[in-house]
Design a protein around this motif. Structure first.
Motif, PDB file in Angstrom:
ATOM      1  N   SER A   1      55.588  31.115  47.558  1.00 28.68           N
ATOM      2  CA  SER A   1      56.224  29.878  47.993  1.00 28.68           C
ATOM      3  C   SER A   1      55.416  29.162  49.070  1.00 28.68           C
ATOM      4  O   SER A   1      55.552  27.965  49.246  1.00 28.68           O
ATOM      5  CB  SER A   1      57.635  30.142  48.497  1.00 28.68           C
ATOM      6  OG  SER A   1      57.595  30.909  49.671  1.00 28.68           O
TER       7      SER A   1
ATOM      8  N   GLU B   1      60.571  21.699  45.134  1.00 35.80           N
ATOM      9  CA  GLU B   1      61.600  22.414  45.887  1.00 35.80           C
ATOM     10  C   GLU B   1      62.425  23.311  44.970  1.00 35.80           C
ATOM     11  O   GLU B   1      62.771  24.432  45.328  1.00 35.80           O
ATOM     12  CB  GLU B   1      62.516  21.433  46.604  1.00 35.80           C
ATOM     13  CG  GLU B   1      61.902  20.797  47.816  1.00 35.80           C
ATOM     14  CD  GLU B   1      62.860  19.847  48.517  1.00 35.80           C
ATOM     15  OE1 GLU B   1      64.089  19.943  48.289  1.00 35.80           O
ATOM     16  OE2 GLU B   1      62.376  19.010  49.284  1.00 35.80           O
ATOM     17  N   GLU B   2      62.728  22.811  43.784  1.00 36.82           N
ATOM     18  CA  GLU B   2      63.517  23.590  42.837  1.00 36.82           C
ATOM     19  C   GLU B   2      62.726  24.776  42.288  1.00 36.82           C
ATOM     20  O   GLU B   2      63.303  25.796  41.933  1.00 36.82           O
ATOM     21  CB  GLU B   2      63.985  22.707  41.682  1.00 36.82           C
ATOM     22  CG  GLU B   2      64.965  21.637  42.085  1.00 36.82           C
ATOM     23  CD  GLU B   2      66.290  22.218  42.555  1.00 36.82           C
ATOM     24  OE1 GLU B   2      66.735  23.225  41.976  1.00 36.82           O
ATOM     25  OE2 GLU B   2      66.865  21.667  43.501  1.00 36.82           O
TER      26      GLU B   2
ATOM     27  N   THR C   1      60.488  26.591  43.914  1.00 38.10           N
ATOM     28  CA  THR C   1      60.159  27.591  44.933  1.00 38.10           C
ATOM     29  C   THR C   1      60.882  28.916  44.734  1.00 38.10           C
ATOM     30  O   THR C   1      60.231  29.958  44.685  1.00 38.10           O
ATOM     31  CB  THR C   1      60.427  27.026  46.339  1.00 38.10           C
ATOM     32  OG1 THR C   1      59.647  25.842  46.511  1.00 38.10           O
ATOM     33  CG2 THR C   1      60.062  28.017  47.407  1.00 38.10           C
ATOM     34  N   PRO C   2      62.198  28.944  44.574  1.00 40.95           N
ATOM     35  CA  PRO C   2      62.863  30.247  44.387  1.00 40.95           C
ATOM     36  C   PRO C   2      62.408  30.953  43.115  1.00 40.95           C
ATOM     37  O   PRO C   2      62.271  32.173  43.084  1.00 40.95           O
ATOM     38  CB  PRO C   2      64.347  29.893  44.307  1.00 40.95           C
ATOM     39  CG  PRO C   2      64.476  28.538  44.858  1.00 40.95           C
ATOM     40  CD  PRO C   2      63.157  27.865  44.668  1.00 40.95           C
ATOM     41  N   TRP C   3      62.173  30.194  42.066  1.00 40.10           N
ATOM     42  CA  TRP C   3      61.720  30.780  40.805  1.00 40.10           C
ATOM     43  C   TRP C   3      60.356  31.434  40.978  1.00 40.10           C
ATOM     44  O   TRP C   3      60.124  32.536  40.478  1.00 40.10           O
ATOM     45  CB  TRP C   3      61.661  29.715  39.717  1.00 40.10           C
ATOM     46  CG  TRP C   3      61.246  30.266  38.410  1.00 40.10           C
ATOM     47  CD1 TRP C   3      62.032  30.925  37.510  1.00 40.10           C
ATOM     48  CD2 TRP C   3      59.944  30.219  37.836  1.00 40.10           C
ATOM     49  NE1 TRP C   3      61.286  31.288  36.419  1.00 40.10           N
ATOM     50  CE2 TRP C   3      60.002  30.872  36.593  1.00 40.10           C
ATOM     51  CE3 TRP C   3      58.719  29.689  38.266  1.00 40.10           C
ATOM     52  CZ2 TRP C   3      58.890  31.004  35.774  1.00 40.10           C
ATOM     53  CZ3 TRP C   3      57.624  29.829  37.450  1.00 40.10           C
ATOM     54  CH2 TRP C   3      57.714  30.475  36.223  1.00 40.10           C
TER      55      TRP C   3
ATOM     56  N   GLU D   1      59.130  32.650  43.741  1.00 44.72           N
ATOM     57  CA  GLU D   1      59.310  33.849  44.553  1.00 44.72           C
ATOM     58  C   GLU D   1      59.816  35.000  43.703  1.00 44.72           C
ATOM     59  O   GLU D   1      59.360  36.127  43.829  1.00 44.72           O
ATOM     60  CB  GLU D   1      60.283  33.571  45.700  1.00 44.72           C
ATOM     61  CG  GLU D   1      59.693  32.697  46.776  1.00 44.72           C
ATOM     62  CD  GLU D   1      60.705  32.308  47.832  1.00 44.72           C
ATOM     63  OE1 GLU D   1      61.896  32.632  47.688  1.00 44.72           O
ATOM     64  OE2 GLU D   1      60.290  31.657  48.801  1.00 44.72           O
ATOM     65  N   GLU D   2      60.768  34.716  42.795  1.00 44.95           N
ATOM     66  CA  GLU D   2      61.290  35.756  41.915  1.00 44.95           C
ATOM     67  C   GLU D   2      60.200  36.268  40.992  1.00 44.95           C
ATOM     68  O   GLU D   2      60.114  37.468  40.731  1.00 44.95           O
ATOM     69  CB  GLU D   2      62.459  35.214  41.097  1.00 44.95           C
ATOM     70  CG  GLU D   2      63.705  34.964  41.905  1.00 44.95           C
ATOM     71  CD  GLU D   2      64.809  34.336  41.081  1.00 44.95           C
ATOM     72  OE1 GLU D   2      64.742  34.381  39.844  1.00 44.95           O
ATOM     73  OE2 GLU D   2      65.743  33.800  41.687  1.00 44.95           O
TER      74      GLU D   2
ATOM     75  N   ARG E   1      57.932  38.584  42.919  1.00 48.20           N
ATOM     76  CA  ARG E   1      58.594  39.873  43.148  1.00 48.20           C
ATOM     77  C   ARG E   1      58.634  40.703  41.876  1.00 48.20           C
ATOM     78  O   ARG E   1      58.427  41.913  41.914  1.00 48.20           O
ATOM     79  CB  ARG E   1      60.014  39.657  43.663  1.00 48.20           C
ATOM     80  CG  ARG E   1      60.056  39.447  45.151  1.00 48.20           C
ATOM     81  CD  ARG E   1      61.488  39.527  45.660  1.00 48.20           C
ATOM     82  NE  ARG E   1      61.734  38.272  46.360  1.00 48.20           N
ATOM     83  CZ  ARG E   1      62.718  37.431  46.128  1.00 48.20           C
ATOM     84  NH1 ARG E   1      63.607  37.688  45.216  1.00 48.20           N
ATOM     85  NH2 ARG E   1      62.834  36.340  46.817  1.00 48.20           N
TER      86      ARG E   1
END
Length: 78
Positions: A2, A51-52, A54-56, A58-59, A62
């Motif tokens: 991110s 922005e939308e 970013t979490p994807w 990061e997942e 991981r």
């Protein structure tokens, strides 16, 4: 991952601020305002998509790390 997106976001924001300052000093800028406004709208959409995402991202990072760890453990056990 991110941090790359946030760096990209910051760079785009900085470029748009520079463009806005450049437009203020431009003679006969009214000729280019339509293009500038269209660009601003399109960049705003791009920033929202970043922005939308970013979490994807990061997942995904991981999940990739977990898969790598699992592969190493499997190889060590076998």
């Amino acid at each position: 991952m991110s941090y790359r997106i946030s760096d990209t976001y910051d760079a785009i924001d900085q470029a748009m601020r520079l463009l806005r300052r450049s437009m203020k000093g431009m003679p006969q800028r009214y000729r280019y305002m339509k293009h500038y406004d269209e660009l601003r709208r399109q960049v705003a959409v791009l920033l929202i998509l970043l922005e939308e995402a970013t979490p994807w991202m990061e997942e995904t990072a991981r999940a990739k790390k977990a898969t790598t760890v699992a592969k190493k453990m499997f190889e060590a056990a076998g």
